[in-house]
Scaffold this active site. Structure first.
Site, PDB file in Angstrom:
ATOM      1  N   LYS A 136       0.868  -1.187   0.000  1.00  0.00           N
ATOM      2  CA  LYS A 136       0.000   0.000   0.000  1.00  0.00           C
ATOM      3  C   LYS A 136       0.895   1.224   0.000  1.00  0.00           C
ATOM      4  CE  LYS A 136      -3.873   2.213   0.249  1.00  0.00           C
ATOM      5  NZ  LYS A 136      -3.394   2.959  -0.950  1.00  0.00           N
ATOM      6  N   LYS A 160       5.476   1.722  -3.013  1.00  0.00           N
ATOM      7  CA  LYS A 160       5.468   3.081  -3.570  1.00  0.00           C
ATOM      8  C   LYS A 160       5.758   2.964  -5.059  1.00  0.00           C
ATOM      9  CE  LYS A 160       5.150   7.413  -2.211  1.00  0.00           C
ATOM     10  NZ  LYS A 160       4.497   7.979  -1.014  1.00  0.00           N
ATOM     11  N   ASP A 217      -0.013  10.794  -4.440  1.00  0.00           N
ATOM     12  CA  ASP A 217       1.167  11.354  -3.785  1.00  0.00           C
ATOM     13  C   ASP A 217       1.454  12.648  -4.550  1.00  0.00           C
ATOM     14  OD1 ASP A 217       3.318  10.515  -1.675  1.00  0.00           O
ATOM     15  OD2 ASP A 217       4.501  11.287  -3.321  1.00  0.00           O
ATOM     16  N   ASN A 275      -2.122  19.350  -1.108  1.00  0.00           N
ATOM     17  CA  ASN A 275      -3.119  18.763  -0.232  1.00  0.00           C
ATOM     18  C   ASN A 275      -2.774  18.759   1.252  1.00  0.00           C
ATOM     19  OD1 ASN A 275      -5.428  17.577  -0.915  1.00  0.00           O
ATOM     20  ND2 ASN A 275      -4.681  15.506  -0.541  1.00  0.00           N
TER      21      ASN A 275
HETATM   22  N1  GLU Z   1       1.229   9.018  -0.550  1.00  0.00           N
HETATM   23  C1  GLU Z   1       0.696   8.998   0.786  1.00  0.00           C
HETATM   24  C2  GLU Z   1       1.791   8.627   1.764  1.00  0.00           C
HETATM   25  O1  GLU Z   1       2.930   8.996   1.568  1.00  0.00           O
HETATM   26  C3  GLU Z   1      -0.571   8.164   0.883  1.00  0.00           C
HETATM   27  C4  GLU Z   1      -0.443   6.736   0.464  1.00  0.00           C
HETATM   28  C5  GLU Z   1      -1.756   5.987   0.408  1.00  0.00           C
HETATM   29  O2  GLU Z   1      -2.802   6.559   0.685  1.00  0.00           O
HETATM   30  O3  GLU Z   1      -1.707   4.787   0.066  1.00  0.00           O
HETATM   31  O4  GLU Z   1       1.586   8.008   2.777  1.00  0.00           O
END
Ligand code: GLU
Length: 443
Positions: A89, A125, A165, A239
């Protein structure tokens, strides 16, 4: 040399060309030494060797055509770092700076951050060096469709659930989701951060910024204090920054700065939240456009947010944006708390300086975990084919941020580092992943 030092050296030797990844590994491993010493079985099981190696790295070509028929090729990535506690995730970053080192650092951080949320999510990621800035909607759509035409075969509801992201917002998630659904002929909550009309969760947009403020609020409450009357400096204007500013001001603070990659603003009277939303979310404009529109705001080119005196600093832009001189300025100006809304915005030497000079420091993997936690709540809602009210999601988010604060606080105390939330967050997150990996054998 201790086991952790040996593994840090090994990563430096093996992944020498990946400075951000080495930085993230060093930050985590150097602070969990007491936990590793208490568990000699980890070394016998090669746990650290395994935990610093992604389970899988996918790199692929992303060809797309611009509006004039010109052909472009970007590089796409997905780092499937660790699935011990749940499906991979983590977000997809679209930014020209994206490379293997940056995505490995972000994937590694995500593993422990997700463990801290208390939800069953592994870490991953991905992204691309594509820059959505200045592209038409049609160009962004063609890029996203091409990106997903390869990524779809590697992800899935119970395998890997990407999200937004930097550079990947509601528009991009929509195009990615549409292409996934078309290729698979199946509707599933395989991406989070979706639009509200097709399975998105209320409060997901606000979650990272709100969560950051909830965590600091819990810390203040435990000290008999609050945001009321505090001056807050925030960097960034995406955001995370916008919703951190909104929540901090709702709680009685004054947010006096915001920034983007070109410049920054000083707003001594506080940020006009509706105006910044209009500029950034509706018009996709720059922070300089905000300064032109709102009275009493100074705009400066370059960087300078951390030179403005404040009580609380919330770096919400990107990695390595708060440097040693910024740390010195914050200390000299009497700041008391720094909490990271972005991922690893503070360099290692700046973090050490802040902590060494009495500033309470909250690392991103604890402080910005509200975004991915709410993604976890979006997955739950999709699985039960229901959607919860804003108040329900927001209350769950606030509860999760409180529990993250206390998990980090308790772990720091237990291992003799009271008040060190870097050690506390790393130990608490690492422990859960380590226990799961130990239980699952050498895999
Ligand atoms: N990109 C965000 C983070 O760095 C959210 C990741 C997500 O919601 O899976 O945690």
């Amino acid at each position: 040399m201790t086991y952790t030092q040996r593994i840090i050296e090994q990563v430096k030797a093996k992944d020498g060309g990946q400075p951000e990844f080495i930085q993230a590994v060093t930050e985590v491993l150097a602070s969990i030494e007491p936990l590793i010493e208490a568990h000699p079985e980890y070394e016998k099981a090669g746990l650290l060797e395994r935990i610093v190696e992604p389970e899988r790295v996918i790199m692929f070509r992303v060809p797309w055509q611009d509006d004039n028929g010109g052909v472009h090729v970007n590089r796409g990535f997905r780092i499937q770092f660790n699935s011990a506690i749940g499906p991979y995730k983590g977000g997809l970053r679209l930014h020209p700076s994206v490379n293997l080192s940056i995505l490995k650092f972000l994937g590694f951080e995500q593993v422990f951050k997700n463990a801290l949320t208390t939800l069953p999510m592994g870490g991953g990621k991905g992204g691309s060096d594509f820059d959505p800035k200045g592209k038409s909607d049609a160009e962004v759509m063609r890029f996203c469709q091409s990106f997903m035409s390869e990524l779809y075969r590697h992800i899935g509801l119970d395998t890997d659930v990407p999200a937004g992201d930097i550079g990947t917002g509601a528009r991009e998630i929509g195009y990615l989701f549409g292409q996934y659904k078309r290729l698979r002929n199946e509707w599933g909550g395989v991406l989070t951060g979706k639009g509200l009309s097709y399975g998105g969760s209320l409060a997901r947009t606000q979650a990272t910024g709100y969560g950051l403020v909830y965590l600091v609020q819990e810390h203040l409450a435990c000290k008999g204090d609050s945001f009321e009357g505090k001056t807050v400096c925030i960097s960034g204007s995406g955001n995370v920054a916008i919703y951190a500013a909104e929540k901090a001001q709702q709680l009685g603070a004054t947010v006096v700065t915001l920034s983007d990659s070109t410049g920054w603003i000083h707003a001594p009277q506080g940020v006009d939240i509706e105006a910044i939303k209009q500029v950034k979310e509706v018009e996709r404009g720059r922070i300089s456009d905000y300064a032109k529109r709102v009275e009493g705001v100074e705009y400066h080119d370059g960087r300078g947010v951390w030179a403005i005196p404040c009580d609380i600093a919330l770096p919400c832009a990107t990695q390595n944006e708060l440097l040693i001189d910024d740390a010195k300025a914050l200390v000299a100006n009497g700041a008391s708390i720094v909490a990271e809304g972005a991922n690893m915005p503070t360099t290692l030497d700046a973090t050490a300086y802040l902590q060494g000079n009495g500033i309470v420091f909250f690392p991103g993997k604890a402080a910005n975990a509200g975004g991915v936690a709410t993604s976890g709540l979006e997955m739950s809602q999709n699985s039960e084919r229901l959607s919860w009210t804003f108040e329900e999601v927001d209350a769950k988010l606030a509860g999760i941020m409180k529990s993250i604060y206390h998990a980090a606080d308790d772990a720091a105390r237990e291992y003799g580092h009271e008040g060190d939330y870097v050690a506390g967050a790393n130990i608490a997150g690492f422990k859960k992943v380590a226990e799961s990996m130990m239980a699952q054998g050498i895999v």
